[in-house]
Design a protein around this motif. Structure first.
Motif, mmCIF file in Angstrom:
data_model
loop_
_atom_site.group_PDB
_atom_site.id
_atom_site.type_symbol
_atom_site.label_atom_id
_atom_site.label_comp_id
_atom_site.label_asym_id
_atom_site.label_seq_id
_atom_site.Cartn_x
_atom_site.Cartn_y
_atom_site.Cartn_z
ATOM 1 N N PRO A 225 0.750 -1.201 -0.020
ATOM 2 C CA PRO A 225 -0.010 0.052 0.125
ATOM 3 C C PRO A 225 0.793 1.295 0.040
ATOM 4 O O PRO A 225 1.703 1.348 0.711
ATOM 5 N N LEU A 226 0.598 2.160 -1.093
ATOM 6 C CA LEU A 226 1.450 3.561 -1.050
ATOM 7 C C LEU A 226 0.290 4.656 -1.069
ATOM 8 O O LEU A 226 -0.327 4.702 -2.066
ATOM 9 N N SER A 227 0.725 5.564 -0.156
ATOM 10 C CA SER A 227 -0.180 6.618 -0.291
ATOM 11 C C SER A 227 0.507 7.852 -0.666
ATOM 12 O O SER A 227 1.522 7.956 -0.736
ATOM 13 N N SER A 228 -0.249 8.727 -1.095
ATOM 14 C CA SER A 228 -0.192 10.039 -1.613
ATOM 15 C C SER A 228 -0.471 11.217 -0.808
ATOM 16 O O SER A 228 -1.802 11.178 -0.098
ATOM 17 N N GLU A 229 0.013 12.231 -0.903
ATOM 18 C CA GLU A 229 -0.494 13.490 -0.369
ATOM 19 C C GLU A 229 -1.062 14.433 -1.677
ATOM 20 O O GLU A 229 -0.161 14.525 -2.583
ATOM 21 N N GLY A 230 -2.168 15.013 -1.532
ATOM 22 C CA GLY A 230 -2.877 15.862 -2.384
ATOM 23 C C GLY A 230 -2.338 17.359 -2.038
ATOM 24 O O GLY A 230 -2.106 17.750 -1.084
ATOM 25 N N CYS A 231 -3.164 17.994 -2.989
ATOM 26 C CA CYS A 231 -3.030 19.384 -2.731
ATOM 27 C C CYS A 231 -3.954 20.221 -3.626
ATOM 28 O O CYS A 231 -4.529 19.593 -4.651
#
Length: 431
Positions: A225-231
């Motif tokens: 599982p790899l998460s990302s930060e949004g903007c």
């Protein structure tokens, strides 16, 4: 015409001196990593065809740009994704970046940089951080890479939404199924077979609505599982005639880049700008080789925490959206003008109102996977038996990030595929 289009779209070879390629490779995604992987293969393996599939109308990935029309007449473009990139490794500097610079598609950014906090704006010392740009826009890097792939005999398939990739144990080939967004209805569905497969985005592999390979079929291509930060990205165009600068100048009183700096919070430090409406301010018109027109262009990125509070989750295949787009735009625009107002208009009473009057265009958009939060230390994933691999900016943890990580990852996967592709070519040449 229909027969010719179907034949063209289903062909699994390219013509090089009228000799069909013996081995075919599919690359899904035309960002930095996918294009550099394709380029590496084409340069090192004679007798191979490479077909790049891209959902959008053109290449881009982290170097994508957004074109907008102001007042229905003037077209301008913003580097709405990665506003610049950094350099951490000699492998990237000498093996990739030097070539980009020599070809005139990348240049160092020697602008005026600053940080900001509630206490105000502070200039950043020169040479403190090395930053690079695609020129004349960030998009120029991927556009030139895509042109290079095509010039080397590769095939760029834009407007193709890849739906699935499936490996056949019988034929030892990959079946790629795609939806051609630009074709007439009868020709929208496309299916082609390839000897090798490259997936250049983690979302193509991880369980989600964009995955093109089933969990049961991932094998060595499986990712944790790899998460990302949004903007949230705010695009702003200011009327130059209402600013301190004259229309022929690039807003001389303004900084080119402003980044949030950490502020004390309780017993420790919060991540700079993490929960703020504004974390990063980029002066698009202050970048080298940008056209100077009637509008001064700015790109503003929110903090990841702020974005998380306002992003609606993807539902039924719909793209992520904002809970209240109008309110988010208003809040980000007001904060942008509060921070930068004294650099744009005459300071004093009515400063923010004067700055607001200079806004000729503003819009917000969601960048839901702006920064990989969880990353892998290796350069890529490789399935030798099935001639397949995964690359992208979510690799090279602790070594590189962003554009640099994507470039090194794609290049490394391409090099790893070369020996097996050459072996396939030799095997078929002997038949």
């Amino acid at each position: 015409k229909r027969y010719f289009n179907r034949l063209l779209n289903s062909a699994v070879f390219v013509v090089k001196g009228m000799v069909p390629a013996m081995v075919s490779v599919a690359v899904v995604g035309s960002g930095i990593s996918g294009l550099l992987c394709a380029q590496t293969i084409l340069q090192q393996v004679p007798g191979v065809s490479v077909s790049v599939f891209e959902w959008g109308r053109g290449p881009g990935g982290r170097t994508a740009r957004r074109r907008v029309a102001i007042n229905g007449t003037t077209d301008v473009s913003f580097d709405h994704a990665a506003p610049f990139f950094s350099v951490s490794t000699s492998a990237f500097r000498t093996g990739v970046l030097q070539g980009w610079q020599d070809r005139g598609i990348a240049a160092p950014w020697t602008g005026s940089f600053a940080t900001f906090a509630t206490s105000g704006v502070s200039a950043q010392a020169e040479g403190q951080t090395e930053r690079w740009l695609g020129v004349p826009t960030m998009h120029a890097v991927c556009r030139e890479l895509a042109d290079g792939v095509a010039a080397a005999g590769g095939e760029m398939n834009f407007g193709r939404h890849v739906l699935s990739t499936q490996f056949s144990k019988e034929s030892r080939r990959w079946r790629v199924s795609a939806h051609n967004r630009f074709a007439e209805e009868a020709l929208k569905r496309e299916e082609r077979d390839f000897d090798a497969l490259v997936l250049s985005d983690k979302l193509l592999v991880l369980p989600n609505q964009y995955a093109v390979i089933s969990e049961a079929d991932t094998g060595p291509l499986s990712l944790p599982p790899l998460s990302s930060e949004g903007c949230v990205v705010l695009l702003v165009a200011l009327d130059r005639s209402k600013l301190l600068s004259t229309p022929s100048e690039t807003c001389r009183h303004a900084y080119d880049l402003l980044e949030a700096r950490a502020e004390p919070s309780g017993g420790g430090q919060t991540a700079p700008g993490h929960d703020s409406a504004v974390r990063l301010i980029v002066h698009e018109s202050g970048k080298p080789q940008r056209e100077i027109g009637a509008y001064d262009l700015w790109v503003v990125h929110s903090g990841a925490g702020y974005a998380a509070r306002h992003l609606r989750e993807e539902v039924n295949g719909e793209a992520p959206s904002l809970d209240d787009e109008k309110a988010v735009k208003s809040e980000m625009l007001a904060e942008f003008l509060r921070i930068l107002g004294p650099q744009l208009v005459s300071p004093g009473a009515g400063e923010q109102e004067e700055a607001m009057a200079a806004v000729a265009y503003s819009s917000v958009m969601v960048w839901d996977h702006a920064r990989p939060f969880d990353r892998q230390e290796q350069t890529h994933l490789f399935d030798h038996d099935r001639h397949a691999g995964v690359c992208g900016d979510f690799f090279l943890k602790g070594q590189a990030s962003g554009v640099e990580a994507a470039a090194l990852s794609g290049q490394a996967l391409g090099r790893n595929l070369v020996p097996s592709l050459k072996a396939l070519v030799a095997q078929r040449s002997a038949l």
